[in-house]
Design a protein around this motif. Sequence first.
Motif, PDB file in Angstrom:
ATOM      1  N   GLU A 109       1.429   2.656   5.116  1.00  0.00           N
ATOM      2  CA  GLU A 109       1.285   3.447   3.904  1.00  0.00           C
ATOM      3  C   GLU A 109       1.159   2.573   2.660  1.00  0.00           C
ATOM      4  O   GLU A 109       0.787   3.059   1.595  1.00  0.00           O
ATOM      5  CB  GLU A 109       2.454   4.417   3.762  1.00  0.00           C
ATOM      6  CG  GLU A 109       2.463   5.472   4.857  1.00  0.00           C
ATOM      7  CD  GLU A 109       3.673   6.391   4.792  1.00  0.00           C
ATOM      8  OE1 GLU A 109       4.556   6.180   3.942  1.00  0.00           O
ATOM      9  OE2 GLU A 109       3.723   7.322   5.610  1.00  0.00           O
ATOM     10  N   THR A 110       1.463   1.292   2.788  1.00  0.00           N
ATOM     11  CA  THR A 110       1.354   0.366   1.649  1.00  0.00           C
ATOM     12  C   THR A 110       0.799  -0.963   2.140  1.00  0.00           C
ATOM     13  O   THR A 110       1.445  -1.998   2.022  1.00  0.00           O
ATOM     14  CB  THR A 110       2.725   0.150   0.969  1.00  0.00           C
ATOM     15  OG1 THR A 110       3.652  -0.325   1.957  1.00  0.00           O
ATOM     16  CG2 THR A 110       3.259   1.411   0.336  1.00  0.00           C
ATOM     17  N   LEU A 111      -0.391  -0.942   2.688  1.00  0.00           N
ATOM     18  CA  LEU A 111      -0.997  -2.147   3.255  1.00  0.00           C
ATOM     19  C   LEU A 111      -1.173  -3.227   2.192  1.00  0.00           C
ATOM     20  O   LEU A 111      -1.734  -2.957   1.128  1.00  0.00           O
ATOM     21  CB  LEU A 111      -2.351  -1.815   3.887  1.00  0.00           C
ATOM     22  CG  LEU A 111      -2.308  -0.932   5.124  1.00  0.00           C
ATOM     23  CD1 LEU A 111      -3.727  -0.517   5.528  1.00  0.00           C
ATOM     24  CD2 LEU A 111      -1.607  -1.641   6.267  1.00  0.00           C
ATOM     25  N   PRO A 112      -0.736  -4.459   2.482  1.00  0.00           N
ATOM     26  CA  PRO A 112      -0.819  -5.543   1.497  1.00  0.00           C
ATOM     27  C   PRO A 112      -2.146  -6.297   1.549  1.00  0.00           C
ATOM     28  O   PRO A 112      -2.168  -7.529   1.549  1.00  0.00           O
ATOM     29  CB  PRO A 112       0.351  -6.448   1.917  1.00  0.00           C
ATOM     30  CG  PRO A 112       0.376  -6.314   3.408  1.00  0.00           C
ATOM     31  CD  PRO A 112       0.023  -4.865   3.671  1.00  0.00           C
ATOM     32  N   PHE A 113      -3.241  -5.561   1.598  1.00  0.00           N
ATOM     33  CA  PHE A 113      -4.568  -6.177   1.678  1.00  0.00           C
ATOM     34  C   PHE A 113      -5.388  -5.741   0.476  1.00  0.00           C
ATOM     35  O   PHE A 113      -5.353  -4.576   0.087  1.00  0.00           O
ATOM     36  CB  PHE A 113      -5.278  -5.758   2.970  1.00  0.00           C
ATOM     37  CG  PHE A 113      -4.577  -6.231   4.204  1.00  0.00           C
ATOM     38  CD1 PHE A 113      -4.827  -7.495   4.714  1.00  0.00           C
ATOM     39  CD2 PHE A 113      -3.646  -5.434   4.840  1.00  0.00           C
ATOM     40  CE1 PHE A 113      -4.165  -7.955   5.843  1.00  0.00           C
ATOM     41  CE2 PHE A 113      -2.972  -5.877   5.963  1.00  0.00           C
ATOM     42  CZ  PHE A 113      -3.231  -7.142   6.469  1.00  0.00           C
TER      43      PHE A 113
END
Length: 181
Positions: A109-113
């Motif tokens: 839900e909070t992809l660091p990409f």
Amino acid sequence: ALSHKAQQIAFSGRPQDDDFETTRPSGTPALYERLLVDKFRRSVIGLEDVLPGSTTLVTCGGAGMDAHFLADAGARVILSDISLGALLQARHRAARFGLDFGLVAADAETLPFPDASVDIVYVHDGLHHLERHRIRQANCRRAAARANTYCVQAAREARTVSEQITEDRSPGFRSRQRSVR
């Protein structure tokens, strides 16, 4: 009571009694292996020409079975999972089978990409682990450069997810939704 995410982290981080999760479908009965191989083959229909050489992010990647299939199909794979235990299993799988894929602890839900940083985002039976499907879908669309989000979902989830994708379609976004029974 633990939140759903905390339950997933705890479940995936539990000690394993055997290598089943890190080796399957290898070493399983032939029928089981064929079923999993065929399920994967069907999930990437239409992407056969795109996979080789693509940078593919696997969300909710668990012990890495799908990352393994994608790497064998020629993709450069990044596996993400919220559970450190699952990532350790995936690292064990990669070492055991001589695979090269990146591992990232990340909440789907909070992809660091960054935006458009991968070619394909792939999730296999992962939505049942998430409480906020639309947020995960938005993060997958944001991260995918080629706007291909490829989902393989359990039959009971497919209708809801397909309806959400149709309602939430943005210009240039192409989603492939497969219900594998």
